[in-house]
Design an enzyme around this catalytic site. Structure first.
Site, PDB file in Angstrom:
ATOM      1  N   ARG A   1      31.667  33.288  40.990  1.00 37.26           N
ATOM      2  CA  ARG A   1      32.761  33.599  41.925  1.00 37.26           C
ATOM      3  C   ARG A   1      33.081  32.408  42.818  1.00 37.26           C
ATOM      4  O   ARG A   1      33.387  32.570  44.006  1.00 37.26           O
ATOM      5  CB  ARG A   1      32.454  34.829  42.787  1.00 37.26           C
ATOM      6  CG  ARG A   1      32.262  36.118  42.027  1.00 37.26           C
ATOM      7  CD  ARG A   1      32.423  37.308  42.966  1.00 37.26           C
ATOM      8  NE  ARG A   1      31.921  38.530  42.352  1.00 37.26           N
ATOM      9  CZ  ARG A   1      30.848  39.215  42.789  1.00 37.26           C
ATOM     10  NH1 ARG A   1      30.187  38.788  43.846  1.00 37.26           N
ATOM     11  NH2 ARG A   1      30.455  40.300  42.185  1.00 37.26           N
TER      12      ARG A   1
ATOM     13  N   ARG B   1      37.323  34.536  47.549  1.00 35.43           N
ATOM     14  CA  ARG B   1      37.341  34.980  48.943  1.00 35.43           C
ATOM     15  C   ARG B   1      36.473  34.199  49.913  1.00 35.43           C
ATOM     16  O   ARG B   1      36.673  34.318  51.124  1.00 35.43           O
ATOM     17  CB  ARG B   1      36.979  36.466  49.008  1.00 35.43           C
ATOM     18  CG  ARG B   1      35.689  36.823  48.307  1.00 35.43           C
ATOM     19  CD  ARG B   1      35.518  38.321  48.242  1.00 35.43           C
ATOM     20  NE  ARG B   1      34.446  38.693  47.323  1.00 35.43           N
ATOM     21  CZ  ARG B   1      34.003  39.922  47.182  1.00 35.43           C
ATOM     22  NH1 ARG B   1      34.523  40.896  47.902  1.00 35.43           N
ATOM     23  NH2 ARG B   1      33.046  40.196  46.315  1.00 35.43           N
TER      24      ARG B   1
ATOM     25  N   ARG C   1      51.411  33.906  49.664  1.00 34.19           N
ATOM     26  CA  ARG C   1      52.043  34.524  48.497  1.00 34.19           C
ATOM     27  C   ARG C   1      52.397  35.987  48.726  1.00 34.19           C
ATOM     28  O   ARG C   1      53.195  36.546  47.979  1.00 34.19           O
ATOM     29  CB  ARG C   1      51.107  34.410  47.285  1.00 34.19           C
ATOM     30  CG  ARG C   1      50.894  32.989  46.807  1.00 34.19           C
ATOM     31  CD  ARG C   1      52.158  32.400  46.206  1.00 34.19           C
ATOM     32  NE  ARG C   1      52.335  32.814  44.819  1.00 34.19           N
ATOM     33  CZ  ARG C   1      53.507  32.990  44.230  1.00 34.19           C
ATOM     34  NH1 ARG C   1      54.613  32.834  44.931  1.00 34.19           N
ATOM     35  NH2 ARG C   1      53.578  33.328  42.961  1.00 34.19           N
TER      36      ARG C   1
ATOM     37  N   ASP D   1      39.288  38.950  36.391  1.00 36.92           N
ATOM     38  CA  ASP D   1      38.414  40.082  36.702  1.00 36.92           C
ATOM     39  C   ASP D   1      37.967  40.730  35.397  1.00 36.92           C
ATOM     40  O   ASP D   1      38.684  40.681  34.383  1.00 36.92           O
ATOM     41  CB  ASP D   1      39.139  41.109  37.572  1.00 36.92           C
ATOM     42  CG  ASP D   1      38.189  42.174  38.079  1.00 36.92           C
ATOM     43  OD1 ASP D   1      37.462  41.897  39.060  1.00 36.92           O
ATOM     44  OD2 ASP D   1      38.121  43.265  37.479  1.00 36.92           O
TER      45      ASP D   1
ATOM     46  N   TYR E   1      32.524  51.384  33.933  1.00 38.55           N
ATOM     47  CA  TYR E   1      33.665  51.571  34.820  1.00 38.55           C
ATOM     48  C   TYR E   1      34.626  52.626  34.285  1.00 38.55           C
ATOM     49  O   TYR E   1      35.200  53.412  35.053  1.00 38.55           O
ATOM     50  CB  TYR E   1      34.421  50.257  35.002  1.00 38.55           C
ATOM     51  CG  TYR E   1      33.885  49.375  36.100  1.00 38.55           C
ATOM     52  CD1 TYR E   1      34.262  49.571  37.427  1.00 38.55           C
ATOM     53  CD2 TYR E   1      33.004  48.338  35.822  1.00 38.55           C
ATOM     54  CE1 TYR E   1      33.779  48.758  38.446  1.00 38.55           C
ATOM     55  CE2 TYR E   1      32.515  47.510  36.834  1.00 38.55           C
ATOM     56  CZ  TYR E   1      32.907  47.733  38.144  1.00 38.55           C
ATOM     57  OH  TYR E   1      32.420  46.933  39.148  1.00 38.55           O
TER      58      TYR E   1
END
Length: 419
Positions: A79, A83, A95, A130, A211
């Site tokens: 990652r 963030r 954006r 992702d 998921y």
């Protein structure tokens, strides 16, 4: 679905540009950068990967993955794009898009992928994406409600739902359904200008299945195992479809320009070892076998987070690199992998990169040295034991990258002098 995503992206572009026009010329200039017109949205810092003139970095990661000689240990961060970087937060605000909306536009994906390469002296870029783009391609709704992480809001409720989804996607054209991702891969390769390689990735079938029947990483954590136990036939049918899609998706990323790929089994915590061996491992074996058949010479990496007890099985299956999470015994993992001609990846604890949890430059360097002494500077891709969460200090991330390069180079020079 692809047309709807394109229309939404265009509407967001228009909204952002109108807002910036009303705010004044400075904001409009920033928006033009964000849309891919003009200079990058973040500066290229001295000493970063994008500022390098060191041609050896172009394949350092690949050489380490394949067990070839290296002059220093390569490093990247799980990652690394996103963030934890202030430039990412600023770009996202400019954006006017959330995480999922950024993923719809190849220009945004390329920009965010490159941001950490302009800040740190990393040895690879990793596609900003992702794991749940694969269910999206199957027609499964994916959302990101504020503060709750990415979710499947309507998980499969019954075994007949799984069979209907399999039947619907039997002839899925993965390259068409995920064309925006593949376009981003090619664009990133172009913008990297050969300075460092690009890593592509996908979640493994069990993680995707988890998921799709549970909906979330944190809730309904027992649903996946329950499905395997109560609906084994339908579970296998869905996991077989996911395996086919993952193979095509990872192969397409390689064709688009990815120079290494990683299979990420993120939900190892939520599957028992017997179930992993019966349901997950056979499909991970099939994925690497097919990719090796189609793309000989491309390094294939695996990360079975919270299930690294299966690393020996993954090595035997043919993966070039296996990853250690924070709980994995370093020395034992290194010895087992090297004995079988495999490289390892990992495994600094990312809590050391968070000042609020006691992280400091001295602590990072000391633990990096311990990691390198246990894992060795060769046949190693230095990384974290789990992904960045967003509260890490970029200065400590930079300290880790710098320490890996400096300490490993000294270790390799000393080893060479002794021979």
């Amino acid at each position: 679905d692809r047309l709807l995503r394109t229309r939404r992206a265009l509407m967001l572009d228009r909204r952002a540009l109108i807002a910036c026009f009303l705010a004044g010329p400075a904001c409009a200039a920033a928006a033009s950068v964000g849309t891919g017109i003009g200079a990058p949205s973040s500066p290229v810092l001295r000493g970063s990967a994008m500022a390098t003139t060191d041609s050896s970095k172009s394949d350092l990661m690949i050489r380490a993955a394949l067990g070839k000689p290296v002059e220093r240990t390569p490093v990247w961060l799980f990652r690394q794009a996103g963030r934890h970087l202030p430039e990412y937060q600023a770009y996202k605000e400019t954006r006017g898009r959330n995480f999922l909306e950024l993923l719809d536009d190849p220009r945004d994906v390329a920009e965010v992928t490159l941001q950490p390469l302009r800040r740190y002296d990393l040895d690879a870029a990793i596609l900003f994406s992702d794991i749940l783009v694969v269910p999206q391609a199957l027609g499964v709704e994916v959302t990101m409600p504020g503060g709750k992480g990415i979710q499947v809001p309507n998980p499969l409720a019954a075994p007949e739902d799984a069979l209907a989804l399999v039947a619907k996607n039997r002839d899925l054209d993965v390259r068409a359904g995920l064309s925006h991702v593949l376009e981003a891969v090619s664009l990133i390769r172009e913008k990297l200008e050969g300075k460092v390689p690009l890593i592509g990735f996908s979640a493994a079938p069990w993680t995707l299945f988890y998921y799709m029947v549970g909906g979330s990483m944190r809730k309904n954590t027992e649903n996946g195992e329950r499905w395997l136990r109560e609906h084994p036939t339908e579970s296998e049918a869905l996991m077989d479809l996911l395996t086919d899609v993952v193979i095509e998706y990872m192969s397409a990323q390689i064709d688009a320009g990815a120079q290494l790929v990683q299979l990420f089994e993120a939900m190892g915590e939520h599957i028992t070892q017997p179930s992993l061996e019966a349901f997950a491992l056979p499909r991970m074996r099939r994925i690497v076998a097919e990719l090796k058949s189609r793309h000989p010479g491309i390094p294939i990496m695996a990360f079975a987070r919270d299930a690294t007890y299966c690393n020996d099985d993954l090595i035997d299956a043919g993966y070039d690199v296996v990853t250690l999470d924070c709980s994995t015994s370093r020395a034992a993992a290194r010895a087992s992998a090297v004995a079988k001609g495999c490289s390892v990846q990992g495994n600094l604890d990312p809590t050391l990169l968070r000042r609020a949890e006691g992280g400091s430059e001295d602590a990072v360097r000391a633990e990096t040295e311990r990691m390198l002494l246990a894992l060795g500077p060769d046949r190693l891709i230095a990384n974290l034991g789990s992904g960045l969460m967003g509260t890490e200090d970029p200065a400590l991330c930079d300290a880790f990258v710098t320490a890996v390069h400096e300490l490993s180079e000294d270790m390799l020079k000393a080893a060479s002098a002794r021979t």
